[in-house]
Scaffold this motif. Structure first.
Motif, mmCIF file in Angstrom:
data_model
loop_
_atom_site.group_PDB
_atom_site.id
_atom_site.type_symbol
_atom_site.label_atom_id
_atom_site.label_comp_id
_atom_site.label_asym_id
_atom_site.label_seq_id
_atom_site.Cartn_x
_atom_site.Cartn_y
_atom_site.Cartn_z
ATOM 1 N N ASP A 115 0.843 -1.193 0.000
ATOM 2 C CA ASP A 115 0.000 0.000 0.000
ATOM 3 C C ASP A 115 0.877 1.242 0.000
ATOM 4 O O ASP A 115 1.859 1.323 0.742
ATOM 5 N N ILE A 116 0.515 2.211 -0.847
ATOM 6 C CA ILE A 116 1.277 3.450 -0.952
ATOM 7 C C ILE A 116 0.469 4.567 -0.313
ATOM 8 O O ILE A 116 -0.698 4.769 -0.652
ATOM 9 N N THR A 117 1.112 5.299 0.587
ATOM 10 C CA THR A 117 0.477 6.453 1.219
ATOM 11 C C THR A 117 1.284 7.696 0.864
ATOM 12 O O THR A 117 2.496 7.749 1.123
ATOM 13 N N TYR A 118 0.627 8.682 0.235
ATOM 14 C CA TYR A 118 1.273 9.939 -0.111
ATOM 15 C C TYR A 118 0.941 10.975 0.959
ATOM 16 O O TYR A 118 -0.219 11.233 1.253
ATOM 17 N N GLN A 119 2.000 11.576 1.521
ATOM 18 C CA GLN A 119 1.828 12.584 2.567
ATOM 19 C C GLN A 119 2.606 13.829 2.167
ATOM 20 O O GLN A 119 3.815 13.899 2.358
ATOM 21 N N GLU A 120 1.909 14.799 1.593
ATOM 22 C CA GLU A 120 2.512 16.031 1.089
ATOM 23 C C GLU A 120 3.691 15.687 0.184
ATOM 24 O O GLU A 120 3.512 15.142 -0.885
ATOM 25 N N ASN A 121 4.926 15.968 0.621
ATOM 26 C CA ASN A 121 6.087 15.689 -0.232
ATOM 27 C C ASN A 121 6.695 14.319 0.036
ATOM 28 O O ASN A 121 7.714 13.966 -0.564
ATOM 29 N N ASN A 122 6.099 13.552 0.929
ATOM 30 C CA ASN A 122 6.658 12.248 1.303
ATOM 31 C C ASN A 122 5.788 11.102 0.788
ATOM 32 O O ASN A 122 4.638 11.297 0.408
ATOM 33 N N ILE A 123 6.370 9.924 0.809
ATOM 34 C CA ILE A 123 5.662 8.710 0.395
ATOM 35 C C ILE A 123 6.043 7.594 1.349
ATOM 36 O O ILE A 123 7.191 7.522 1.812
ATOM 37 N N LYS A 124 5.096 6.739 1.654
ATOM 38 C CA LYS A 124 5.370 5.593 2.538
ATOM 39 C C LYS A 124 4.772 4.346 1.914
ATOM 40 O O LYS A 124 3.601 4.334 1.522
ATOM 41 N N ILE A 125 5.599 3.317 1.782
ATOM 42 C CA ILE A 125 5.136 2.027 1.262
ATOM 43 C C ILE A 125 5.034 1.065 2.441
ATOM 44 O O ILE A 125 6.012 0.861 3.168
ATOM 45 N N THR A 126 3.868 0.510 2.627
ATOM 46 C CA THR A 126 3.656 -0.407 3.746
ATOM 47 C C THR A 126 3.086 -1.722 3.235
ATOM 48 O O THR A 126 2.482 -1.779 2.163
ATOM 49 N N GLN A 127 3.285 -2.764 4.029
ATOM 50 C CA GLN A 127 2.694 -4.065 3.696
ATOM 51 C C GLN A 127 2.188 -4.697 4.990
ATOM 52 O O GLN A 127 2.803 -4.550 6.040
ATOM 53 N N PRO A 128 1.024 -5.354 4.918
ATOM 54 C CA PRO A 128 0.368 -5.832 6.143
ATOM 55 C C PRO A 128 0.906 -7.146 6.703
ATOM 56 O O PRO A 128 0.504 -7.556 7.779
ATOM 57 N N PHE A 129 1.803 -7.805 5.993
ATOM 58 C CA PHE A 129 2.264 -9.125 6.426
ATOM 59 C C PHE A 129 3.745 -9.108 6.763
ATOM 60 O O PHE A 129 4.506 -8.295 6.247
ATOM 61 N N GLU A 130 4.154 -10.043 7.617
ATOM 62 C CA GLU A 130 5.573 -10.183 7.935
ATOM 63 C C GLU A 130 6.316 -10.771 6.739
ATOM 64 O O GLU A 130 5.785 -11.622 6.022
ATOM 65 N N LEU A 131 7.550 -10.335 6.561
ATOM 66 C CA LEU A 131 8.332 -10.787 5.411
ATOM 67 C C LEU A 131 8.580 -12.299 5.447
ATOM 68 O O LEU A 131 8.641 -12.953 4.405
ATOM 69 N N LYS A 132 8.696 -12.854 6.649
ATOM 70 C CA LYS A 132 8.906 -14.303 6.769
ATOM 71 C C LYS A 132 7.702 -15.057 6.205
ATOM 72 O O LYS A 132 7.856 -16.052 5.484
ATOM 73 N N ASN A 133 6.500 -14.578 6.546
ATOM 74 C CA ASN A 133 5.281 -15.210 6.019
ATOM 75 C C ASN A 133 5.185 -15.054 4.514
ATOM 76 O O ASN A 133 4.721 -15.961 3.807
ATOM 77 N N ILE A 134 5.619 -13.900 4.010
ATOM 78 C CA ILE A 134 5.583 -13.657 2.568
ATOM 79 C C ILE A 134 6.524 -14.622 1.844
ATOM 80 O O ILE A 134 6.178 -15.197 0.810
ATOM 81 N N LYS A 135 7.726 -14.812 2.393
ATOM 82 C CA LYS A 135 8.680 -15.750 1.781
ATOM 83 C C LYS A 135 8.127 -17.170 1.764
ATOM 84 O O LYS A 135 8.219 -17.876 0.751
ATOM 85 N N ASN A 136 7.553 -17.589 2.891
ATOM 86 C CA ASN A 136 6.992 -18.951 2.969
ATOM 87 C C ASN A 136 5.830 -19.121 1.990
ATOM 88 O O ASN A 136 5.722 -20.150 1.321
ATOM 89 N N THR A 137 4.967 -18.113 1.923
ATOM 90 C CA THR A 137 3.829 -18.180 1.010
ATOM 91 C C THR A 137 4.296 -18.242 -0.439
ATOM 92 O O THR A 137 3.768 -19.018 -1.243
ATOM 93 N N ARG A 138 5.293 -17.428 -0.774
ATOM 94 C CA ARG A 138 5.815 -17.444 -2.150
ATOM 95 C C ARG A 138 6.412 -18.808 -2.491
ATOM 96 O O ARG A 138 6.196 -19.334 -3.596
ATOM 97 N N ASN A 139 7.142 -19.405 -1.563
ATOM 98 C CA ASN A 139 7.716 -20.731 -1.803
ATOM 99 C C ASN A 139 6.622 -21.785 -1.986
ATOM 100 O O ASN A 139 6.719 -22.648 -2.866
ATOM 101 N N ASN A 140 5.572 -21.700 -1.162
ATOM 102 C CA ASN A 140 4.454 -22.644 -1.295
ATOM 103 C C ASN A 140 3.750 -22.482 -2.643
ATOM 104 O O ASN A 140 3.359 -23.471 -3.274
ATOM 105 N N ILE A 141 3.594 -21.240 -3.086
ATOM 106 C CA ILE A 141 2.962 -20.992 -4.383
ATOM 107 C C ILE A 141 3.821 -21.564 -5.514
ATOM 108 O O ILE A 141 3.306 -22.112 -6.491
ATOM 109 N N LEU A 142 5.137 -21.445 -5.357
ATOM 110 C CA LEU A 142 6.046 -22.020 -6.353
ATOM 111 C C LEU A 142 5.887 -23.539 -6.427
ATOM 112 O O LEU A 142 5.820 -24.125 -7.522
#
Length: 200
Positions: A115-142
């Motif tokens: 998710d991208i949040t624009y705040q005046e001149n700044n930008i913040k990219i956030t993700q709701p899941f832990e990176l460890k879970n993302i890696k495991n999920t990606r491996n399972n999908i593979l």
């Protein structure tokens, strides 16, 4: 009469050479012509990227900041598209990504996992899941994708077992494989911007 026909043929050949169809044939059958077109395209892209980097550097170094609508217009001119906000492009330049435009496209396509949040001149990219879970999920999908690939190949040898359902089974398998590719690419994008997520 023969000379007149020859002249007409020559005129038609000349006209054919200038036509769009003639250009298409030249593109198909002339490697040199394709090389020249590709070279020109990449030279234009190189100039656009160099101009983009200059804009980024001048915005960092200068005390007098340009307004957002000017920066957006300049970034659009450099990339030849208005799809990307200048704050996202500048963040990717700061993150030292090799292909800025492709990285920006991947990040936008990864929503809602990113998710991208624009705040005046700044930008913040956030993700709701832990990176460890993302890696495991990606491996399972593979693994699922590989199993589906093996299953699809096995359908060729065992099609008699499935009878009239073979087409429906094949289509469902292919659709599941496409879903795996799309989800996997989004998860890979999250992992590729990991350094940005930690900086923010």
């Amino acid at each position: 009469m023969i000379e007149m026909q020859s002249a007409i043929v020559q005129i038609l050949i000349a006209l054919f050479g200038f036509s769009l169809f003639g250009t298409g044939l030249k593109y198909i059958f002339s490697p040199h012509y394709r090389f020249q077109l590709n070279k020109k395209k990449f030279e234009e892209k190189q100039i656009g990227i160099e101009n983009l980097h200059e804009i980024y550097q001048s915005q960092i170094d200068s005390e007098k900041k340009l307004p957002p609508f000017v920066l957006d217009a300049q970034v659009n001119a450099c990339l030849g598209t208005d799809k990307y906000d200048h704050r996202l492009i500048f963040l990717l330049i700061k993150g030292n990504f090799a292909d800025i435009e492709q990285a920006a496209k991947s990040i936008l396509d990864a929503w809602p996992l990113l998710d991208i949040t624009y705040q005046e001149n700044n930008i913040k990219i956030t993700q709701p899941f832990e990176l460890k879970n993302i890696k495991n999920t990606r491996n399972n999908i593979l693994y699922i994708y590989l199993l589906l690939s093996i299953f699809l190949i096995s359908l060729i040898w065992t099609y008699k077992w499935y009878g009239s359902y073979i087409i429906a089974i094949s289509i469902c398998t292919i659709l599941l494989m496409i879903a795996c590719i799309r989800i996997g690419s989004r998860l890979t994008t999250i992992l590729s911007v990991d350094r940005i997520l930690h900086k923010e």
